[in-house]
Every structure is written in structure tokens, then in C-alpha cells.
Design a protein around this motif. Structure first.
Motif, short mmCIF file in Angstrom:
data_model
loop_
_atom_site.label_atom_id
_atom_site.label_comp_id
_atom_site.label_asym_id
_atom_site.label_seq_id
_atom_site.Cartn_x
_atom_site.Cartn_y
_atom_site.Cartn_z
N CYS A 154 0.94 -1.10 0.24
CA CYS A 154 -0.01 -0.06 -0.06
C CYS A 154 1.00 1.12 0.06
CB CYS A 154 -0.98 0.00 1.28
SG CYS A 154 0.07 0.24 2.96
N ILE A 155 0.29 2.10 -0.36
CA ILE A 155 0.90 3.46 0.12
C ILE A 155 0.44 4.25 0.95
CG2 ILE A 155 0.88 6.09 -0.80
CD1 ILE A 155 2.14 3.96 -2.92
N LEU A 156 1.21 4.20 2.23
CA LEU A 156 0.83 4.36 3.60
C LEU A 156 1.26 6.00 3.87
CD1 LEU A 156 0.03 3.35 6.39
CD2 LEU A 156 2.62 2.67 6.88
N VAL A 157 0.09 6.67 4.54
CA VAL A 157 0.12 8.07 4.78
C VAL A 157 -0.28 8.32 6.15
CG1 VAL A 157 -0.57 10.34 4.18
CG2 VAL A 157 -0.55 8.60 2.38
N GLY A 158 0.49 8.90 6.96
CA GLY A 158 0.21 9.07 8.40
C GLY A 158 0.55 10.37 8.93
N HIS A 159 -0.01 10.65 9.92
CA HIS A 159 0.13 12.22 10.36
C HIS A 159 -0.14 12.17 11.73
CE1 HIS A 159 -1.78 15.89 12.09
NE2 HIS A 159 -0.68 16.57 11.49
N ASP A 160 1.03 12.77 12.61
CA ASP A 160 0.95 13.06 14.27
C ASP A 160 0.80 11.44 14.63
OD1 ASP A 160 0.36 14.98 16.54
OD2 ASP A 160 -1.14 13.33 16.71
N TRP A 161 0.00 11.27 15.63
CA TRP A 161 0.16 9.82 16.23
C TRP A 161 0.03 8.76 15.01
CZ3 TRP A 161 1.21 6.96 19.98
CH2 TRP A 161 1.42 7.57 21.66
N GLY A 166 1.39 25.11 9.77
CA GLY A 166 1.64 24.49 10.91
C GLY A 166 1.32 22.98 11.00
N HIS A 167 1.12 22.36 12.17
CA HIS A 167 1.06 20.94 12.41
C HIS A 167 0.17 20.27 11.50
CE1 HIS A 167 1.61 17.60 14.79
NE2 HIS A 167 0.44 17.30 14.81
N PHE A 168 -1.01 20.88 11.32
CA PHE A 168 -2.19 19.92 10.47
C PHE A 168 -2.28 20.35 8.97
CE2 PHE A 168 -3.56 20.72 14.97
CZ PHE A 168 -4.01 19.57 14.95
N ILE A 169 -0.82 20.22 8.39
CA ILE A 169 -0.44 20.46 7.08
C ILE A 169 -1.25 20.17 6.11
CG2 ILE A 169 1.05 18.67 7.11
CD1 ILE A 169 3.04 20.58 5.28
N HIS A 170 -1.87 18.91 6.21
CA HIS A 170 -2.75 18.16 5.42
C HIS A 170 -4.18 18.97 5.19
CE1 HIS A 170 -3.57 16.39 8.89
NE2 HIS A 170 -4.68 15.75 8.48
N GLN A 171 -4.62 19.62 6.22
CA GLN A 171 -5.89 20.18 6.23
C GLN A 171 -5.57 21.91 5.94
OE1 GLN A 171 -8.76 19.05 9.19
NE2 GLN A 171 -7.20 18.17 10.05
N GLU A 172 -4.59 22.41 6.30
CA GLU A 172 -4.22 23.81 6.23
C GLU A 172 -4.02 24.24 4.74
OE1 GLU A 172 -1.44 25.32 8.96
OE2 GLU A 172 -1.70 23.84 10.31
N ILE A 173 -3.00 23.49 4.01
CA ILE A 173 -2.80 23.67 2.52
C ILE A 173 -3.01 22.50 1.61
CG2 ILE A 173 -1.33 25.89 3.03
CD1 ILE A 173 1.19 23.73 2.70
N PRO A 174 -4.21 22.05 1.62
CA PRO A 174 -4.54 20.46 1.11
C PRO A 174 -3.90 20.52 -0.50
CG PRO A 174 -6.67 21.88 1.41
CD PRO A 174 -5.59 22.69 2.20
N ASN A 175 -4.28 21.49 -1.05
CA ASN A 175 -3.86 21.63 -2.55
C ASN A 175 -2.42 21.52 -2.87
OD1 ASN A 175 -6.78 21.88 -3.26
ND2 ASN A 175 -6.52 24.13 -3.41
N GLU A 176 -1.90 22.23 -1.98
CA GLU A 176 -0.13 22.19 -2.22
C GLU A 176 0.44 20.76 -1.72
OE1 GLU A 176 3.78 24.53 -0.48
OE2 GLU A 176 1.94 25.29 -0.63
N VAL A 177 -0.25 20.30 -0.56
CA VAL A 177 0.18 18.99 0.14
C VAL A 177 -0.27 17.87 -0.92
CG1 VAL A 177 -0.38 17.26 1.67
CG2 VAL A 177 0.11 19.49 2.43
N ASN A 178 -1.31 17.94 -1.75
CA ASN A 178 -1.70 16.87 -2.66
C ASN A 178 -0.64 17.05 -3.97
OD1 ASN A 178 -3.69 16.22 -0.99
ND2 ASN A 178 -5.34 17.51 -2.40
N GLU A 179 -0.35 18.10 -4.21
CA GLU A 179 0.54 18.41 -5.42
C GLU A 179 1.98 17.83 -4.88
OE1 GLU A 179 2.05 18.72 -9.08
OE2 GLU A 179 0.19 19.12 -8.54
N ILE A 180 2.50 17.80 -3.68
CA ILE A 180 3.74 17.45 -3.36
C ILE A 180 3.75 15.96 -3.18
CG2 ILE A 180 5.15 17.25 -1.15
CD1 ILE A 180 4.55 20.15 -0.60
N MET A 181 2.45 15.58 -2.75
CA MET A 181 2.24 13.90 -2.81
C MET A 181 2.30 13.24 -3.96
SD MET A 181 -0.63 13.55 0.15
CE MET A 181 -0.98 11.75 -0.11
#
Length: 333
Positions: free
Chosen positions: A148-155, A312-327
Motif C-alpha cells: 500500500c501507499i501508507l500516509v500518516g500524520h501525528d500519532w 503548521g502542524h495540520f499541514i494536510h488540512q491547512e494547505i491541502p492543494n499544495e500537499v496533494n501536489e507534493i504527494m
């Protein structure tokens, strides 16, 4: 042995210290606005956003004797992208990524044990790090997908790191956000004064009852503070609904309450068979020092790191479009 006892006493001593500060802060806020302090909305019906078709369909599976809830979207015949959330979140925190990547992957976002619609065993023992890793291992194997492609955040990221070290064959590639490798975090907490101050809540959450009370204060205004800047009112209400359910605060806090008893022994040596990974970090994280990025790169092979400024800490929610592009860029490599 004596040194360990002293460290444990200091750890719980700091919990009491921060507890006193929180009580004082709550008292001041109550004096300033007594009506707001005691208000509490009854939440029996989930917001419509939690059942919207575009974020997927809801399913359940039993792993490690626990029922786990998950949301899936996309074609099951395509590679699986598995999302593992952190605190204080649940599957919905990955909504932006599910919408984007379900075009090309079978997206699966679970509620970790103790969260959302998953089972909430009582006590702290079920929330030990190695037990959580076993939950995730069984989940991946029972869902019956070859890698799988595993994606995790924080805990979720912390659990993913241990899974990767022990069961690298289950993962094709991985992306971890704002969660340094557990060996790095342990070293930072032990040696870095800034990190210890930033992680004050880790001590505070060791206390009984008071953390739950503080998070409920002012009708869960805690979630307004965390998410209102990058979430809609309905998004914030989704968090308030989820964490207002019976046991929905205590179980996630028990992740922290088990920290003094976590023992990760006999870890295999990391080698070149470790899957290729991306460590993505928001530089303005209020809870983890950014030195953790370079430190993680020194202990994990085949790792690409990316530090994103002004987020900040919740990067995938704060800048979702940029994060999706990086992914996407990383996954195409």
C-alpha cells in the motif's frame, strides 16, 4: 532503576504543574464569560458532511479483537492508499486527500482504535504503541491488498514509523507528516528544552479527568481554536460531534497516558530494503521542533524530506492543494 524512577516522578510532577496552570486558566476564562463556560450543545445527529458520497462509503472490519471503522473511495482494483490520522482527529481529517487521490487509488481512511466509530476499549493498555502497530498490520493484511501507499500524520505517523521498521514488506511507499521518527522524538524530548516546552500537553494529558474537562470547556471551543482558520463551520462541527460521543475523549487521551509504559525493543536494523518515503513537515508546527526533520533523515534510509514554510502542524488540512501536489510529485518519482 533508580534513575528511571526519578525520571518518572519528574514526568508526573510536570503533569501536576501543567494541571495547576490549566485550572487557573479555566478559572479566569470562567470568570470572564460564565455563560460560555457552561454552555454545551447536545449532538445526536452527525453533520451531513460525514456521510457525503464524495468522501466515500463507510465500512467495518475486526482486527486484533477490535472493530475498526473506515471510509473507502475509489476503485478496489487500484493500489491502496491508506490514511492514518493523529490527535485530535479522525478519518475525516483526510477528506481533501480522499477526494483528490480516489481518482487513481483505492483510498482507505480508518478511525484508529478509540476514535470515531471504531471500538473504544477501556484503560490505557490497549493503546500501547506496539498494540496499535499490530492493529494496523492486521488491518492491512485483512483488507487483502499487496502492499500500500501508507500516509500518516501525528500519532498516525508514529504508528506508521514502527510498522515500517517491523513490516516494511507491507508498504510500497509512504508519506508521513509532522511526526518525526520515534527514536528522534524520544531523543528530542530527553535533550531539547524547547521540545519539552512545546510538548507540555503530553505531561498534562497524564492527569485523570482534567484533560477531558478542559477539552469540553466552552462547548469544545478547543476545536474552534484548532480548525476554524482552515475548516468550514460544518467541518468544525464534525469534530465536535465526533468527540462529544461517549468515551470519545478519554480513549484518544489514553494514547498519551500509555506513553510512560511504551517499550519498543529488538527493533530490526534499518537497511536498504526500507521502502522509499517522504517526510513532510510544516515549519510553523507549535508542537514539534523543525530540527526533527534533519534528524529523522539521518536515521531512516531512502527518505526524502520537505520542509514547508508558513504552515503548521495540520499541514494536510491547512494547505491541502499544495500537499496533494507534493504527494503526487513524490509518488510519480
Amino acid at each position: 532503576m533508580q534513575q528511571s524512577i526519578v525520571k518518572l516522578l519528574l514526568f508526573y510532577g510536570m503533569a501536576v504543574f501543567y494541571g495547576i496552570l490549566v485550572v487557573f486558566n479555566l478559572f479566569i476564562r470562567m470568570i470572564k464569560n460564565p455563560l460560555k463556560a457552561i454552555q454545551s450543545k447536545e449532538r445526536n445527529i452527525p453533520p451531513k458532511c460525514l456521510s457525503h458520497p464524495e468522501v466515500g462509503t463507510h465500512s467495518y472490519i475486526t482486527v486484533n479483537s477490535v472493530k475498526i471503522h473506515y471510509v473507502e473511495a475509489g476503485d478496489r482494483s487500484k493500489p491502496m492508499m491508506l490514511f492514518v490520522h493523529g490527535f485530535p482527529e479522525f478519518w475525516y481529517s483526510w477528506r481533501h486527500q480522499i477526494k483528490e487521490f480516489s481518482k487513481d487509488y483505492w483510498c482507505v481512511a480508518l478511525d484508529m482504535k478509540g476514535y470515531g466509530d471504531s471500538d473504544k476499549p477501556k484503560g490505557t493498555t490497549p493503546y500501547g504503541l506496539l498494540t496499535l502497530v499490530e492493529d494496523l498490520r492486521q488491518f492491512i493484511e485483512k483488507i487483502d491488498h499487496n502492499g500500500c501507499i501508507l500516509v500518516g500524520h501525528d500519532w498516525g505517523g508514529a504508528v506508521c514509523w514502527v510498522l515500517l521498521d517491523n513490516y516494511p514488506h507491507l508498504v510500497d511507499k509512504y508519506i508521513i507528516m509532522n511526526a518525526p521518527h520515534y527514536k528522534v522524538y524520544g531523543k528530542l524530548y530527553a535533550t531539547n528544552d524547547t521540545q519539552r516546552r512545546m510538548a507540555w500537553y503530553v505531561n498534562f494529558f497524564q492527569l485523570p479527568y482534567l484533560p477531558e474537562l478542559s477539552l469540553r470547556f466552552g462547548d469544545f471551543e478547543f476545536f474552534d481554536t484548532l480548525f476554524r482558520q482552515f475548516g468550514t463551520p460544518e467541518d468544525v462541527e464534525a469534530y465536535k460531534y465526533t468527540f462529544s460521543q461517549p468515551g470519545a475523549l478519554t480513549s484518544p487521551l489514553n494514547y498519551y497516558r500509555n506513553i510512560p509504559f511504551n517499550k519498543i525493543e529488538k527493533q530490526p536494523v534499518l537497511n536498504d530494503s526500507h521502502p522509499q518515503g517522504l517526510f513532510l513537515f510544516g515549519s510553523d508546527d507549535m508542537y514539534i521542533v523543525k530540527d526533527s526533520v534533519q534528524m529523522t533523515a539521518t536515521v531512516v534510509p531512502n527518505l526524502t524530506t520537505k520542509l514547508v514554510d508558513n504552515v503548521g502542524h495540520f499541514i494536510h488540512q491547512e494547505i491541502p492543494n499544495e500537499v496533494n501536489e507534493i504527494m503526487r510529485t513524490f509518488l510519480k518519482e
